[in-house]
Motif scaffolding. Structure first.
Motif, PDB file in Angstrom:
ATOM      1  N   ARG A 696     -16.323  15.751 -10.464  1.00 59.65           N
ATOM      2  CA  ARG A 696     -16.206  14.333 -10.097  1.00 59.65           C
ATOM      3  C   ARG A 696     -14.896  13.742 -10.612  1.00 59.65           C
ATOM      4  NH1 ARG A 696     -20.058  10.959  -8.248  1.00 59.65           N
ATOM      5  NH2 ARG A 696     -21.846  12.199  -8.920  1.00 59.65           N
ATOM      6  N   ARG A 697     -14.468  14.170 -11.791  1.00 63.32           N
ATOM      7  CA  ARG A 697     -13.222  13.639 -12.359  1.00 63.32           C
ATOM      8  C   ARG A 697     -12.019  14.036 -11.508  1.00 63.32           C
ATOM      9  NH1 ARG A 697     -12.384  14.582 -18.636  1.00 63.32           N
ATOM     10  NH2 ARG A 697     -14.163  13.152 -18.571  1.00 63.32           N
ATOM     11  N   GLU A 698     -11.985  15.313 -11.070  1.00 61.37           N
ATOM     12  CA  GLU A 698     -10.876  15.768 -10.230  1.00 61.37           C
ATOM     13  C   GLU A 698     -10.866  15.034  -8.894  1.00 61.37           C
ATOM     14  OE1 GLU A 698      -8.485  17.646 -11.043  1.00 61.37           O
ATOM     15  OE2 GLU A 698      -9.069  19.362 -12.256  1.00 61.37           O
ATOM     16  N   LEU A 699     -12.049  14.772  -8.345  1.00 56.62           N
ATOM     17  CA  LEU A 699     -12.135  14.057  -7.076  1.00 56.62           C
ATOM     18  C   LEU A 699     -11.601  12.641  -7.221  1.00 56.62           C
ATOM     19  CD1 LEU A 699     -13.132  14.009  -4.110  1.00 56.62           C
ATOM     20  CD2 LEU A 699     -15.320  13.175  -4.978  1.00 56.62           C
ATOM     21  N   ALA A 700     -12.002  11.953  -8.284  1.00 59.31           N
ATOM     22  CA  ALA A 700     -11.534  10.581  -8.502  1.00 59.31           C
ATOM     23  C   ALA A 700     -10.020  10.536  -8.678  1.00 59.31           C
ATOM     24  CB  ALA A 700     -12.235   9.984  -9.718  1.00 59.31           C
ATOM     25  N   SER A 701      -9.481  11.518  -9.407  1.00 60.21           N
ATOM     26  CA  SER A 701      -8.033  11.568  -9.618  1.00 60.21           C
ATOM     27  C   SER A 701      -7.297  11.772  -8.294  1.00 60.21           C
ATOM     28  CB  SER A 701      -7.700  12.704 -10.594  1.00 60.21           C
ATOM     29  OG  SER A 701      -6.307  12.853 -10.736  1.00 60.21           O
ATOM     30  N   THR A 702      -7.830  12.647  -7.441  1.00 65.58           N
ATOM     31  CA  THR A 702      -7.208  12.892  -6.139  1.00 65.58           C
ATOM     32  C   THR A 702      -7.280  11.645  -5.254  1.00 65.58           C
ATOM     33  OG1 THR A 702      -7.808  15.231  -6.275  1.00 65.58           O
ATOM     34  CG2 THR A 702      -7.254  14.367  -4.090  1.00 65.58           C
ATOM     35  N   CYS A 703      -8.402  10.941  -5.294  1.00 65.10           N
ATOM     36  CA  CYS A 703      -8.539   9.713  -4.504  1.00 65.10           C
ATOM     37  C   CYS A 703      -7.553   8.649  -4.961  1.00 65.10           C
ATOM     38  CB  CYS A 703      -9.969   9.194  -4.596  1.00 65.10           C
ATOM     39  SG  CYS A 703     -11.175  10.174  -3.687  1.00 65.10           S
ATOM     40  N   ARG A 704      -7.373   8.524  -6.272  1.00 63.02           N
ATOM     41  CA  ARG A 704      -6.398   7.541  -6.772  1.00 63.02           C
ATOM     42  C   ARG A 704      -4.983   7.904  -6.320  1.00 63.02           C
ATOM     43  NH1 ARG A 704     -10.014   7.224 -11.283  1.00 63.02           N
ATOM     44  NH2 ARG A 704      -9.035   9.035 -12.273  1.00 63.02           N
ATOM     45  N   GLN A 705      -4.689   9.207  -6.314  1.00 59.17           N
ATOM     46  CA  GLN A 705      -3.387   9.661  -5.835  1.00 59.17           C
ATOM     47  C   GLN A 705      -3.221   9.331  -4.352  1.00 59.17           C
ATOM     48  OE1 GLN A 705      -2.834  13.885  -6.282  1.00 59.17           O
ATOM     49  NE2 GLN A 705      -0.892  13.907  -5.183  1.00 59.17           N
ATOM     50  N   ALA A 706      -4.284   9.534  -3.579  1.00 57.45           N
ATOM     51  CA  ALA A 706      -4.231   9.236  -2.144  1.00 57.45           C
ATOM     52  C   ALA A 706      -4.011   7.752  -1.902  1.00 57.45           C
ATOM     53  CB  ALA A 706      -5.519   9.708  -1.475  1.00 57.45           C
ATOM     54  N   LEU A 707      -4.687   6.903  -2.675  1.00 56.30           N
ATOM     55  CA  LEU A 707      -4.527   5.458  -2.507  1.00 56.30           C
ATOM     56  C   LEU A 707      -3.088   5.032  -2.778  1.00 56.30           C
ATOM     57  CD1 LEU A 707      -7.831   4.208  -4.184  1.00 56.30           C
ATOM     58  CD2 LEU A 707      -7.271   4.175  -1.746  1.00 56.30           C
ATOM     59  N   ALA A 708      -2.461   5.658  -3.780  1.00 56.43           N
ATOM     60  CA  ALA A 708      -1.060   5.331  -4.071  1.00 56.43           C
ATOM     61  C   ALA A 708      -0.143   5.794  -2.942  1.00 56.43           C
ATOM     62  CB  ALA A 708      -0.653   5.985  -5.392  1.00 56.43           C
ATOM     63  N   LEU A 709      -0.470   6.939  -2.330  1.00 54.16           N
ATOM     64  CA  LEU A 709       0.357   7.463  -1.246  1.00 54.16           C
ATOM     65  C   LEU A 709       0.271   6.583   0.003  1.00 54.16           C
ATOM     66  CD1 LEU A 709      -0.394  11.298  -1.481  1.00 54.16           C
ATOM     67  CD2 LEU A 709       1.838  10.202  -1.820  1.00 54.16           C
ATOM     68  N   ILE A 710      -0.918   6.057   0.274  1.00 55.32           N
ATOM     69  CA  ILE A 710      -1.137   5.300   1.513  1.00 55.32           C
ATOM     70  C   ILE A 710      -0.187   4.121   1.623  1.00 55.32           C
ATOM     71  CG2 ILE A 710      -2.798   3.739   2.627  1.00 55.32           C
ATOM     72  CD1 ILE A 710      -4.988   5.740   1.872  1.00 55.32           C
ATOM     73  N   GLU A 711       0.139   3.504   0.484  1.00 56.79           N
ATOM     74  CA  GLU A 711       1.012   2.334   0.512  1.00 56.79           C
ATOM     75  C   GLU A 711       2.395   2.659   1.073  1.00 56.79           C
ATOM     76  OE1 GLU A 711       1.131   0.473  -3.269  1.00 56.79           O
ATOM     77  OE2 GLU A 711      -1.036   0.150  -3.408  1.00 56.79           O
ATOM     78  N   SER A 712       2.791   3.940   0.987  1.00 56.42           N
ATOM     79  CA  SER A 712       4.132   4.314   1.453  1.00 56.42           C
ATOM     80  C   SER A 712       4.123   4.994   2.821  1.00 56.42           C
ATOM     81  CB  SER A 712       4.784   5.257   0.427  1.00 56.42           C
ATOM     82  OG  SER A 712       4.031   6.472   0.324  1.00 56.42           O
ATOM     83  N   LEU A 713       2.943   5.172   3.431  1.00 53.93           N
ATOM     84  CA  LEU A 713       2.868   5.867   4.712  1.00 53.93           C
ATOM     85  C   LEU A 713       3.192   4.907   5.864  1.00 53.93           C
ATOM     86  CD1 LEU A 713      -0.348   8.063   4.296  1.00 53.93           C
ATOM     87  CD2 LEU A 713       2.037   8.725   3.971  1.00 53.93           C
ATOM     88  N   PRO A 714       4.169   5.237   6.699  1.00 49.63           N
ATOM     89  CA  PRO A 714       4.516   4.345   7.829  1.00 49.63           C
ATOM     90  C   PRO A 714       3.344   4.141   8.791  1.00 49.63           C
ATOM     91  CG  PRO A 714       6.209   6.028   7.487  1.00 49.63           C
ATOM     92  CD  PRO A 714       5.058   6.404   6.610  1.00 49.63           C
ATOM     93  N   ALA A 715       2.522   5.189   8.995  1.00 46.08           N
ATOM     94  CA  ALA A 715       1.426   5.098   9.965  1.00 46.08           C
ATOM     95  C   ALA A 715       0.294   4.195   9.494  1.00 46.08           C
ATOM     96  CB  ALA A 715       0.877   6.500  10.261  1.00 46.08           C
ATOM     97  N   ALA A 716       0.286   3.822   8.210  1.00 43.60           N
ATOM     98  CA  ALA A 716      -0.816   3.016   7.673  1.00 43.60           C
ATOM     99  C   ALA A 716      -0.860   1.628   8.299  1.00 43.60           C
ATOM    100  CB  ALA A 716      -0.688   2.900   6.156  1.00 43.60           C
ATOM    101  N   ARG A 717       0.278   1.156   8.798  1.00 46.09           N
ATOM    102  CA  ARG A 717       0.316  -0.194   9.359  1.00 46.09           C
ATOM    103  C   ARG A 717      -0.364  -0.280  10.722  1.00 46.09           C
ATOM    104  NH1 ARG A 717       5.535   0.341   7.158  1.00 46.09           N
ATOM    105  NH2 ARG A 717       6.384   0.921   9.202  1.00 46.09           N
ATOM    106  N   LYS A 718      -0.637   0.848  11.347  1.00 45.83           N
ATOM    107  CA  LYS A 718      -1.204   0.838  12.695  1.00 45.83           C
ATOM    108  C   LYS A 718      -2.704   1.119  12.720  1.00 45.83           C
ATOM    109  CE  LYS A 718       3.139   2.404  14.785  1.00 45.83           C
ATOM    110  NZ  LYS A 718       3.781   3.454  15.619  1.00 45.83           N
ATOM    111  N   VAL A 719      -3.308   1.288  11.552  1.00 46.59           N
ATOM    112  CA  VAL A 719      -4.727   1.671  11.511  1.00 46.59           C
ATOM    113  C   VAL A 719      -5.482   0.782  10.520  1.00 46.59           C
ATOM    114  CG1 VAL A 719      -4.180   4.077  12.051  1.00 46.59           C
ATOM    115  CG2 VAL A 719      -4.445   3.387   9.646  1.00 46.59           C
ATOM    116  N   ARG A 720      -6.808   0.794  10.660  1.00 45.53           N
ATOM    117  CA  ARG A 720      -7.701   0.242   9.642  1.00 45.53           C
ATOM    118  C   ARG A 720      -8.360   1.423   8.949  1.00 45.53           C
ATOM    119  NH1 ARG A 720     -11.946  -3.370  12.382  1.00 45.53           N
ATOM    120  NH2 ARG A 720     -12.645  -3.523  10.216  1.00 45.53           N
TER     121      ARG A 720
END
Length: 731
Positions: A696-720
């Motif tokens: 569970r700890r590794e999963l949470a760490s990966t999710c936090r990393q993903a959330l930080a990445l999403i802010e920089s993804l150009p495609a994020a502005r076109k989706v919900r």
């Protein structure tokens, strides 16, 4: 630059989808943690909740804005609730403001005062007045009002409609007065109706004894077959808690499905019993919320969100039907009420009871691991016996609206003996699709990858996925033929067929279509118990928790599709549904029979359930889950994405997976992107990316990393997009 004189710093959360807290200046004295303030935010003024009084802020003092008003003199949320919500925001990786504000009634979110408002209460004009013997509802209302004035909402929750009250007012039996809620000290007046207590069976007595001896945080899993008396165990476990002056929270899947349970609690305990659910008005919810917080209500029966209500002295939590998926919020803040209830009980150091005839695999796993104490009820009390199970092979058989000749014969026999018969079909409407007999055209929803359901009685086509409706066309829009036929089976069609097969018996259909009017569901249930109807046809609404003593035959129709679903949880859900539906048969002194019509009578799942029962099935299914490293032997998080074009979703998730995958720890598996089983719904294309981990700890760490990445993804502005921790449904 320092903070201006006569000012201090506040750290607050706002009801916005941002994963952060905000700092503001505030004139001294500072409001306490858990109070509300209003603050400027952009060009708006928002209600905020105070979390802390920091000494310093990362924002320069010159850029800090000032609170515009303090709304509360004392905290509306205590330290315990703030701690629970802080944990939830961290665990579910959700915007903290949306988490905290989920715990507040709508009126408090809008900035209204946290105080009671005067309401209209019905009073007796003469305590000795009697209603006519035939006016059952009026007599019931008089009995309730002799215990004290009640609002129309409180009476409606007990089955007394507004029409009944108006009729009584015209007869000058009762009158309406405006007053503030009368908050008496229920602890001084508490009583228990001993005459309502049945004699416990051996297993019930053992369970109650262990619950009475529970001290501190003690999680119990009460596994009891349908009709085994779990509610009586709940009631007797509550007695010492209430006698000690503590409150009890009872969570139920759907408040509309449990009027019997609410009435039973009110009969047993002479204490204030409140309900909390989405069907209440905003004002009713706020008053009930305040009564919980102030300790002026003793027992709270509510749905998922009631868990987040503050209590003055909470002493016990009960979760009935703990396996039910409705305890998981499916949008916004996606929390699981059962899991958060366990944490709340642990924080408060109190017992918690999880009850079910078909416990979730997660709970069975925790019981096997020693995390929960398992209590078992394997017998029905008194002369009631467990129903016999029978599989009917429907291959090579001429079906009449889904009914085989053998089933019709069984129904004829039971009805002739004066019993009731219940048919279960989890598909409302007349037919799940409308077809042109000449060219094969199907009436498809323009916004979903799904067919319209044909509602013949209303002359409408209705998409049950996006709720879009349209009239049934007079002719096929493709070839002009008037040969439009329904294909498949719905409750409306079965109801029509039953009227022709059994015209001498009254039939009632229970589904969402004919229970929309307020109070209609309760009226239908009362008619069933009074023997007004002999044949019952319905969806899941009819399957959960109801006690129909004259139902001796229960039949499930057209369920084969559930045997071959793609979701790995499908067999668990089908088994739970099968056992719950079967539990409606033979609940009193009459023996019961459960019949399942299927084209696959030799299917291993059906044979296991019919011959060995849920526990045996669950044991084998858990071993399969363990071999495949599926939950509860692993942990999951799901990124869901939707957009107006499919490639927007694909681009976004491919970018996310592409940046995540190279650095994934060995314990984490990334699966996808993949389309939803129904790719397009309500005009939106839907895709998902699944993360699964043994830690569970590794999963949470990966999710936090993903959330930080999403802010920089150009495609994020076109989706919900959204993140679901511990999902119970894969699209």
């Amino acid at each position: 630059m320092s903070v201006p004189a006569q000012h201090g710093l506040l750290r607050v959360v706002l009801p916005v989808p941002l994963r952060r807290e905000f700092d503001y200046l505030c004139p001294l004295p500072l409001p306490a943690k858990g109070c509300r303030v209003t603050v400027p935010f952009g060009n708006r003024t928002l209600v905020a909740l105070v979390l802390a009084h920091p000494e310093h802020s990362d924002v320069p003092p010159a850029r800090l804005k000032t609170v515009t008003a303090v709304l509360d003199r004392r905290p509306i949320l205590a330290e315990a609730e703030l701690h629970l919500l802080a944990w939830a925001a961290r665990y579910y990786l959700h915007a903290p403001g949306e988490v905290y504000f989920q715990a507040l009634p709508t009126l408090l979110r809008k900035g209204e005062a946290a105080c009671y408002r005067s309401m209209d209460y019905w009073h007796l004009l003469d305590p000795n007045t009697e209603a006519p013997a035939q006016a059952i509802k009026q007599r019931q209302a008089l009995l309730l009002l002799r215990q004290g004035p009640l609002t129309a909402g409180e009476l409606d929750a007990r089955g007394i409609s507004g029409a009944v009250l108006q009729a009584m007012a015209r007869k000058q039996l009762i009158e309406k007065k405006e007053q503030l809620p009368d908050h008496i000290d229920w602890r001084a007046l508490m009583g228990i109706a001993q005459e309502d207590k049945p004699r416990l069976g051996t297993e019930q007595a053992l369970a109650v004894s262990l619950l009475h001896r529970a001290a501190g945080f003690s999680p119990f899993l009460l596994e009891g077959i349908t009709g085994s008396g779990k509610t009586e165990v709940y009631l007797q476990a509550m007695e010492p808690v209430l006698q000690a002056g503590n409150q009890v929270l009872v969570l139920v899947p759907e408040i509309g499905l449990t009027p019997q349970t609410i009435a039973r609690f009110q009969r047993r305990f002479r204490v204030p019993v409140s309900t909390l659910h989405s069907g209440m008005s905003e004002r009713e919810r706020l008053d009930a919320w305040l009564a919980c917080r102030d300790g002026s209500t003793a027992v709270v029966i509510g749905t998922r969100s009631a868990l987040l209500t503050p209590f003055q002295r909470l002493g016990l939590i009960i979760i009935d039907e703990e396996h039910d998926t409705s305890f998981k919020q499916q949008d916004g803040f996606r929390y699981h009420a059962r899991d958060m209830a366990l944490l709340r009980a642990q924080q408060l150091n109190i017992p918690i009871i999880l009850g079910s005839a078909t416990p979730s695999f997660e709970s069975l796993h925790n019981a096997a691991a020693g995390k929960y104490r398992l209590l078992t009820l394997s017998q029905r009390p008194g002369t009631a016996t467990v129903a016999r199970h029978q599989l009917l092979d429907s291959k090579h058989v001429q079906l009449h609206a889904g009914l085989s000749p053998q089933l019709i014969q069984l129904m004829t026999q039971e009805l002739a003996d004066g019993n009731q018969v219940m048919l279960f079909l989890n598909r409302r409407g007349y037919a799940p699709a409308l077809l042109c007999h000449d060219c094969g055209w199907l009436a498809d929803c323009e916004r979903c990858d799904a067919h319209y359901t044909w509602h013949k009685h209303r002359g409408r086509l209705h998409c049950h996925h996006c709720d879009h409706q349209r009239p049934v066309p007079p002719r096929c829009p493709h070839c002009g033929s008037d040969q439009l036929l329904g294909t498949g089976l719905g409750t409306e069609q079965v109801e029509q067929a039953l009227a022709g097969l059994f015209p001498q018996y009254a039939t009632i259909r229970i589904d969402r279509d004919n229970t929309r009017r307020k109070g209609s569901f309760q009226q239908h249930l009362e008619g069933i118990r009074a023997g007004k109807y002999q044949i019952l046809i319905g969806t899941q609404m009819l399957a959960k928790g109801h006690h129909f003593p004259d139902v001796t035959l229960v039949a499930m129709l057209d369920v084969d599709g559930a045997l071959f679903a793609s979701d790995f949880r499908a067999t668990e859900r089908f088994a739970q549904l099968y056992i719950q539906v079967a539990g409606r048969a033979g609940r009193a002194s009459k023996p019961g029979r459960v019949v399942l019509q299927t084209h696959h009578p030799d299917h291993a799942l059906l044979q296991d359930l019919a011959n060995q029962g849920y526990r045996h099935f669950a044991r084998g299914a858990l071993q399969e889950r363990q071999a495949a490293l599926l939950p509860p032997f692993s942990f999951q998080a799901l990124f869901r994405v939707q957009a107006t074009k499919a490639h927007y979703c694909q681009d976004f998730l491919q970018q996310l997976a592409g940046q995540l995958s190279p650095g994934l720890p060995p314990a984490v598996l990334c699966i996808g992107p993949m389309s939803a089983q129904m790719e397009r719904k309500a005009g939106q294309y839907r895709y998902q990316l699944l993360l699964q981990a043994s830690s569970r700890r590794e999963l949470a760490s990966t999710c936090r990393q993903a959330l930080a990445l999403i802010e920089s993804l150009p495609a994020a502005r076109k989706v919900r997009w959204s993140l679901d921790i511990d999902p119970v449904e894969i699209w």
